[in-house]
Write a protein that holds these residues in place. Sequence first.
Motif, PDB file in Angstrom:
ATOM      1  N   LYS A  39       0.859  -1.177   0.000  1.00 58.04           N
ATOM      2  CA  LYS A  39       0.000   0.000   0.000  1.00 58.04           C
ATOM      3  C   LYS A  39       0.896   1.228   0.000  1.00 58.04           C
ATOM      4  O   LYS A  39       1.873   1.290   0.726  1.00 58.04           O
ATOM      5  CB  LYS A  39      -0.908   0.002   1.235  1.00 58.04           C
ATOM      6  CG  LYS A  39      -1.904   1.147   1.271  1.00 58.04           C
ATOM      7  CD  LYS A  39      -2.785   1.050   2.511  1.00 58.04           C
ATOM      8  CE  LYS A  39      -3.794   2.196   2.552  1.00 58.04           C
ATOM      9  NZ  LYS A  39      -4.632   2.138   3.772  1.00 58.04           N
ATOM     10  N   ARG A  40       0.581   2.193  -0.878  1.00 55.16           N
ATOM     11  CA  ARG A  40       1.378   3.410  -1.011  1.00 55.16           C
ATOM     12  C   ARG A  40       2.843   3.052  -1.284  1.00 55.16           C
ATOM     13  O   ARG A  40       3.756   3.639  -0.739  1.00 55.16           O
ATOM     14  CB  ARG A  40       1.249   4.275   0.244  1.00 55.16           C
ATOM     15  CG  ARG A  40      -0.166   4.743   0.532  1.00 55.16           C
ATOM     16  CD  ARG A  40      -0.306   5.567   1.801  1.00 55.16           C
ATOM     17  NE  ARG A  40       0.464   6.799   1.714  1.00 55.16           N
ATOM     18  CZ  ARG A  40       1.538   7.062   2.456  1.00 55.16           C
ATOM     19  NH1 ARG A  40       1.978   6.180   3.320  1.00 55.16           N
ATOM     20  NH2 ARG A  40       2.168   8.208   2.324  1.00 55.16           N
ATOM     21  N   GLY A  41       3.035   2.062  -2.146  1.00 56.52           N
ATOM     22  CA  GLY A  41       4.371   1.556  -2.404  1.00 56.52           C
ATOM     23  C   GLY A  41       5.089   2.239  -3.545  1.00 56.52           C
ATOM     24  O   GLY A  41       4.595   3.190  -4.167  1.00 56.52           O
ATOM     25  N   VAL A  42       6.292   1.724  -3.828  1.00 58.97           N
ATOM     26  CA  VAL A  42       7.130   2.200  -4.928  1.00 58.97           C
ATOM     27  C   VAL A  42       7.252   1.046  -5.928  1.00 58.97           C
ATOM     28  O   VAL A  42       7.758  -0.025  -5.584  1.00 58.97           O
ATOM     29  CB  VAL A  42       8.525   2.620  -4.430  1.00 58.97           C
ATOM     30  CG1 VAL A  42       9.408   3.038  -5.604  1.00 58.97           C
ATOM     31  CG2 VAL A  42       8.406   3.766  -3.419  1.00 58.97           C
ATOM     32  N   LEU A  43       6.767   1.264  -7.127  1.00 68.45           N
ATOM     33  CA  LEU A  43       6.841   0.266  -8.191  1.00 68.45           C
ATOM     34  C   LEU A  43       8.070   0.554  -9.045  1.00 68.45           C
ATOM     35  O   LEU A  43       8.174   1.626  -9.643  1.00 68.45           O
ATOM     36  CB  LEU A  43       5.573   0.308  -9.044  1.00 68.45           C
ATOM     37  CG  LEU A  43       5.526  -0.642 -10.254  1.00 68.45           C
ATOM     38  CD1 LEU A  43       5.613  -2.101  -9.808  1.00 68.45           C
ATOM     39  CD2 LEU A  43       4.257  -0.395 -11.069  1.00 68.45           C
ATOM     40  N   ILE A  44       9.002  -0.385  -9.090  1.00 68.93           N
ATOM     41  CA  ILE A  44      10.246  -0.222  -9.843  1.00 68.93           C
ATOM     42  C   ILE A  44      10.161  -1.087 -11.093  1.00 68.93           C
ATOM     43  O   ILE A  44      10.049  -2.318 -10.998  1.00 68.93           O
ATOM     44  CB  ILE A  44      11.467  -0.623  -8.989  1.00 68.93           C
ATOM     45  CG1 ILE A  44      11.510   0.210  -7.699  1.00 68.93           C
ATOM     46  CG2 ILE A  44      12.763  -0.463  -9.781  1.00 68.93           C
ATOM     47  CD1 ILE A  44      12.460  -0.345  -6.639  1.00 68.93           C
ATOM     48  N   PHE A  92       0.224   1.661  -5.422  1.00 67.46           N
ATOM     49  CA  PHE A  92       1.505   2.364  -5.426  1.00 67.46           C
ATOM     50  C   PHE A  92       1.288   3.871  -5.450  1.00 67.46           C
ATOM     51  O   PHE A  92       0.305   4.362  -6.002  1.00 67.46           O
ATOM     52  CB  PHE A  92       2.338   1.932  -6.635  1.00 67.46           C
ATOM     53  CG  PHE A  92       2.678   0.463  -6.625  1.00 67.46           C
ATOM     54  CD1 PHE A  92       3.775   0.002  -5.924  1.00 67.46           C
ATOM     55  CD2 PHE A  92       1.880  -0.453  -7.304  1.00 67.46           C
ATOM     56  CE1 PHE A  92       4.088  -1.351  -5.898  1.00 67.46           C
ATOM     57  CE2 PHE A  92       2.185  -1.813  -7.287  1.00 67.46           C
ATOM     58  CZ  PHE A  92       3.286  -2.263  -6.576  1.00 67.46           C
ATOM     59  N   SER A  93       2.253   4.581  -4.858  1.00 58.53           N
ATOM     60  CA  SER A  93       2.238   6.044  -4.897  1.00 58.53           C
ATOM     61  C   SER A  93       3.133   6.590  -5.992  1.00 58.53           C
ATOM     62  O   SER A  93       2.924   7.701  -6.475  1.00 58.53           O
ATOM     63  CB  SER A  93       2.699   6.622  -3.547  1.00 58.53           C
ATOM     64  OG  SER A  93       1.785   6.314  -2.527  1.00 58.53           O
ATOM     65  N   VAL A  94       4.148   5.816  -6.360  1.00 53.07           N
ATOM     66  CA  VAL A  94       5.099   6.290  -7.370  1.00 53.07           C
ATOM     67  C   VAL A  94       5.591   5.107  -8.190  1.00 53.07           C
ATOM     68  O   VAL A  94       5.756   3.998  -7.681  1.00 53.07           O
ATOM     69  CB  VAL A  94       6.289   7.039  -6.713  1.00 53.07           C
ATOM     70  CG1 VAL A  94       7.033   6.156  -5.740  1.00 53.07           C
ATOM     71  CG2 VAL A  94       7.243   7.597  -7.751  1.00 53.07           C
ATOM     72  N   VAL A  95       5.792   5.353  -9.480  1.00 52.65           N
ATOM     73  CA  VAL A  95       6.377   4.381 -10.397  1.00 52.65           C
ATOM     74  C   VAL A  95       7.762   4.885 -10.792  1.00 52.65           C
ATOM     75  O   VAL A  95       7.903   6.024 -11.260  1.00 52.65           O
ATOM     76  CB  VAL A  95       5.511   4.211 -11.661  1.00 52.65           C
ATOM     77  CG1 VAL A  95       6.207   3.298 -12.672  1.00 52.65           C
ATOM     78  CG2 VAL A  95       4.133   3.663 -11.300  1.00 52.65           C
ATOM     79  N   VAL A  96       8.773   4.054 -10.601  1.00 55.51           N
ATOM     80  CA  VAL A  96      10.131   4.379 -11.049  1.00 55.51           C
ATOM     81  C   VAL A  96      10.389   3.610 -12.337  1.00 55.51           C
ATOM     82  O   VAL A  96      10.366   2.375 -12.350  1.00 55.51           O
ATOM     83  CB  VAL A  96      11.190   4.009  -9.996  1.00 55.51           C
ATOM     84  CG1 VAL A  96      12.587   4.397 -10.498  1.00 55.51           C
ATOM     85  CG2 VAL A  96      10.899   4.706  -8.669  1.00 55.51           C
ATOM     86  N   LEU A  97      10.608   4.330 -13.424  1.00 59.35           N
ATOM     87  CA  LEU A  97      10.913   3.723 -14.716  1.00 59.35           C
ATOM     88  C   LEU A  97      12.426   3.716 -14.864  1.00 59.35           C
ATOM     89  O   LEU A  97      13.043   4.699 -15.270  1.00 59.35           O
ATOM     90  CB  LEU A  97      10.249   4.514 -15.845  1.00 59.35           C
ATOM     91  CG  LEU A  97       8.722   4.622 -15.742  1.00 59.35           C
ATOM     92  CD1 LEU A  97       8.181   5.522 -16.849  1.00 59.35           C
ATOM     93  CD2 LEU A  97       8.070   3.255 -15.795  1.00 59.35           C
ATOM     94  N   ASN A  98      13.035   2.598 -14.480  1.00 67.44           N
ATOM     95  CA  ASN A  98      14.485   2.496 -14.406  1.00 67.44           C
ATOM     96  C   ASN A  98      15.063   2.008 -15.734  1.00 67.44           C
ATOM     97  O   ASN A  98      15.179   0.808 -15.972  1.00 67.44           O
ATOM     98  CB  ASN A  98      14.879   1.553 -13.267  1.00 67.44           C
ATOM     99  CG  ASN A  98      16.384   1.498 -13.075  1.00 67.44           C
ATOM    100  OD1 ASN A  98      17.109   2.419 -13.463  1.00 67.44           O
ATOM    101  ND2 ASN A  98      16.859   0.417 -12.483  1.00 67.44           N
TER     102      ASN A  98
END
Length: 264
Positions: A39-44, A92-98
């Motif tokens: 919950k409210r996570g960071v998706l990498i 998720f709260s944020v998506v990191v497009l690595n």
Amino acid sequence: MLKLWAILAALALVQAPVDPHLPGRTIDTVAPTLPVGIKRGVLIVSKTNGWRHIEHIPHSNAVLADIAKRLGRPSYTTENAAVFNDDQLSRFSVVVLNSASGDFLTPEQQAALARFVARGGGVVALHAAGDNSHTAAWYVDTVIGATFTGHPGGADHIQPARVTVVRPRHPVMAGISSPWMPRDEWYSFDGNPATRGMTILAQLDEASYRPGDALRMGADHPVMWINPRSKGRVFYSALGHEPQLYDDPTYRRILTNAIRWAAR
């Protein structure tokens, strides 16, 4: 004799080594199973349908997961683009497009990402997430705001260069000393993304490295910026080719600030 040459040529094609930097395009249609309780996570996401940065992706994914942990947020790392659906993105709260490269999203998956940003979800896009293998109009306009034109090659591929913070009071730049001289692969773009509504946070001093005449952008050579036009907070950094950069305390702080800011 002609048949023999044909057989040898066919064998050569079969045995030709596959470049791991170019693994080929794949489309994901079955969503992954997320761990319980995110919950409210960071998706990498390091999905690759273009150039694959095999040198940094394993290490940078681990660094990004550690940053999320230190921020007190759960994270999930995947290369399955089918995770871009309304139900799973809501966790998720944020998506990191690595260094996610190529048009790695289907139209439906991109629409889900667009709705995520419209709801206030954050995006932190890094390095190849902004190269010219991305062609979808929404992605280019919202996440990048510029077109990648190249980087130095050969002996000048990786160089130290002077990065200057343009907006030191912005939360992403908090605690960052300027100038900073990291070593990296330096991207150039077709123009300043500020002309397309982006806010520049940091730029390169072209006098501090050898960009080559074709890649010069002039006095304004942005390398980090945000999109103030979207409801969700969107940040892009052109840096990130070298795995060592993710251990640089300055860059790690920028990534930490960016994820915290984007996740609100």
